[in-house]
Design a protein around this motif. Structure first.
Motif, PDB file in Angstrom:
ATOM      1  N   TYR A 168      -3.247  -7.940  -7.874  1.00 46.75           N
ATOM      2  CA  TYR A 168      -2.301  -6.717  -7.874  1.00 46.75           C
ATOM      3  C   TYR A 168      -1.147  -7.107  -7.330  1.00 46.75           C
ATOM      4  N   ARG A 169      -0.903  -7.972  -6.252  1.00 41.25           N
ATOM      5  CA  ARG A 169       0.601  -8.192  -6.008  1.00 41.25           C
ATOM      6  C   ARG A 169       1.333  -8.950  -7.235  1.00 41.25           C
ATOM      7  N   ASP A 225       0.682  -1.226   0.000  1.00 41.04           N
ATOM      8  CA  ASP A 225      -0.114   0.055   0.062  1.00 41.04           C
ATOM      9  C   ASP A 225       0.957   1.313   0.076  1.00 41.04           C
ATOM     10  N   ASP A 226       2.278   1.125   0.202  1.00 38.30           N
ATOM     11  CA  ASP A 226       3.098   2.337  -0.269  1.00 38.30           C
ATOM     12  C   ASP A 226       3.091   2.606  -1.713  1.00 38.30           C
ATOM     13  N   ILE A 227       2.065   3.160  -2.242  1.00 36.01           N
ATOM     14  CA  ILE A 227       1.899   3.147  -3.698  1.00 36.01           C
ATOM     15  C   ILE A 227       2.891   4.124  -4.049  1.00 36.01           C
ATOM     16  N   ARG A 244      -7.389  -0.307  -5.906  1.00 35.98           N
ATOM     17  CA  ARG A 244      -8.612  -0.538  -5.225  1.00 35.98           C
ATOM     18  C   ARG A 244      -9.510  -1.406  -6.128  1.00 35.98           C
ATOM     19  N   VAL A 245      -9.215  -1.657  -7.390  1.00 33.36           N
ATOM     20  CA  VAL A 245     -10.048  -2.383  -8.344  1.00 33.36           C
ATOM     21  C   VAL A 245      -9.723  -4.000  -8.145  1.00 33.36           C
ATOM     22  N   ILE A 277     -18.444  -6.253  -9.347  1.00 33.75           N
ATOM     23  CA  ILE A 277     -18.596  -6.714  -8.016  1.00 33.75           C
ATOM     24  C   ILE A 277     -17.927  -5.601  -7.058  1.00 33.75           C
ATOM     25  N   VAL A 278     -16.585  -5.263  -7.301  1.00 37.08           N
ATOM     26  CA  VAL A 278     -16.030  -4.619  -6.315  1.00 37.08           C
ATOM     27  C   VAL A 278     -16.721  -3.011  -6.355  1.00 37.08           C
TER      28      VAL A 278
END
Length: 459
Positions: free
Chosen positions: A248-249, A216-218, A241-242, A386-387
């Motif tokens: 994402y990882r 999360d350290d974008i 977020r999506v 959905i998200v």
């Protein structure tokens, strides 16, 4: 002062229309180095394929008698690299006139060629290449293509293999296996997001968020792992977020994660349990995932409204020990849906439903066979709906059980829906994915209301 090899390549790339960023100079220093095998592992979107396409052309220009192979898990993926090389070649007027272009080859007058090969490993045993470029090794299910082409280097001591890929695959897949081997056998040094490891024969150069890093350290370590200027902090934050965390990882942190993961959490699914609104005459897409004896059969009606909300209603047939699913009843149900609504398409999986689909097509009902290679796109489209809470599914129990039983698996074309180890049915979710993917491209119709509910039928 004489130019270095990297400087010569940078000049060539600039003439071809590609201006290298600082991290790409570091990539090319490794690619142009002495190791027989070099692997560049970076997150998605870092321009790996384009850069190596330019490199392949550079080597063909330097060695016009050479054979240069572009390979990937699927020929379509290898074509991306080939098209990049072709585009650069046509940009260079002096070079363009010396080359012949075909569908899958760039040929020189000296007999050299840059060629795309299929993923059929057994057909790639006879090559005598100077250079092999393997694109997206992380999408390969096994190491057969890698072994076939790597073993071809034995014919020429000067031959090289260059691999570019985002991390991916199960524990025994080529990328994780190769990474473990290099890290175990070689000297590894990590400086922030950059990991470098080398053995006597191999070099591994990776941009990634460390295993203990903060995903999360974008603006910090994640952006460092995505050094391309076009990949902004805002874009990375959006994908955080999506996307599901496992995606994402893997795609944006370039971490090795399990190739299977839960598709959607119960909380996310339940947040979409609003009442679906579909009225007679509405324009809809019908999704069909049929079975006979072992799985359920699901038919879903999906409407996209003018606020981009997707409304879904199911009918589900469950086989019993004494009775299979009556596909004639399923066919008749689809026929009745076509009478009740304005059906833009009936999207179906050909297994078990092809004959019924032919009959419906003969009656003028718009039929569309689902292609398996679209499953990754459908998986992504449904997950985003959905998200972002753009789905209204009514909260029925059977579709919920199917949704929560689904996992994702990595395939060469992306992450697809799959049954979990429990082998619980996921047919409602598959039918929904087909219909959502098709409905997402539709122009939103007028808002309408529907007061009826879904229906469960036990055969």
């Amino acid at each position: 002062m004489a130019l270095t090899e990297v400087e010569r390549f940078a000049r060539f790339a600039k003439l071809a229309g590609l201006n290298l960023e600082p991290f790409q100079l570091e990539v090319m220093e490794a690619v142009l180095g002495p190791h027989r095998e070099v692997t560049i592992s970076q997150p998605r979107g870092e321009g790996k394929t384009t850069l190596l396409g330019c490199y392949g052309l550079y080597e063909l220009a330097r060695h016009p008698e050479a054979t240069i192979i572009c390979a990937a898990a699927a020929r379509d993926q290898a074509q991306h690299l080939f098209r990049a090389a072709e585009r650069f070649a046509k940009h260079l007027e002096d070079l363009r006139g010396q080359l012949t272009f075909t569908l899958r080859e760039i040929r020189t007058a000296a007999g050299g060629r840059l060629v795309v090969v299929s993923a059929d490993a057994e057909k790639q045993m006879g090559w005598d290449p100077r250079l092999v470029i393997v694109d997206e090794l992380g999408s390969h299910r096994d190491d057969r293509l890698y072994v076939s082409l790597r073993s071809a280097l034995i014919k020429d001591p000067a031959a090289r293999m260059r691999i570019v890929s985002t991390m991916g695959g199960h524990e025994d897949a080529p990328m994780p296996t190769m990474r473990r081997r290099v890290l175990e056998e070689g000297a590894a040094v990590r400086e922030g997001a950059v990991l470098r490891a080398e053995t006597q024969d191999s070099l591994w150069l990776e941009w990634s968020v460390p295993e203990d890093g903060d995903i999360d350290d974008i603006g910090g370590i994640v952006k460092d792992a995505n050094p391309r200027q076009a990949i902004t902090v805002e874009a990375l934050a959006e994908h955080r977020r999506v996307l599901r965390e496992v995606s994402y990882r893997r795609l944006h942190c370039n971490q090795h994660v399990a190739s299977e993961a839960v598709f959607v959490t119960a909380d996310a699914w339940d947040r979409c349990a609003g009442t679906p609104e579909i009225a007679d005459g509405d324009r809809v897409v019908v999704g069909v995932d049929a079975s006979v004896a072992h799985d359920t059969t699901a038919v879903v009606v999906v409407r996209k409204d003018d606020d981009d909300i997707l409304h879904a209603l199911w009918r589900v047939w469950i086989p019993s020990e004494r009775r299979e699913v009556p596909l004639a009843d399923v066919e008749q149900h689809v026929r009745e849906l076509a009478e009740r609504y304005t059906v833009a398409a009936v999207v179906y999986d050909r297994a078990y439903f092809s004959q019924a689909a032919q009959g419906l097509d003969d009656e003028g009902i718009p039929i569309k066979e689902w292609r398996y290679n679209r499953n990754a796109e459908a998986c992504r489209a449904l997950h985003e709906a959905i998200v972002h809470e753009r789905l209204r599914h009514g909260g029925a129990d059977v579709p919920r059980r199917h949704a929560l039983a689904a996992e994702t698996k990595s395939r060469e074309w992306g992450e697809v829906l799959s049954k979990s180890a429990s082998r619980e049915p996921i047919d409602c979710l598959m039918a929904l994915a087909y219909a959502v993917y098709e409905a997402s491209s539709m122009v939103p119709p007028q808002r309408s209301r529907y007061s009826d509910g879904g229906e469960l039928v036990v055969a």
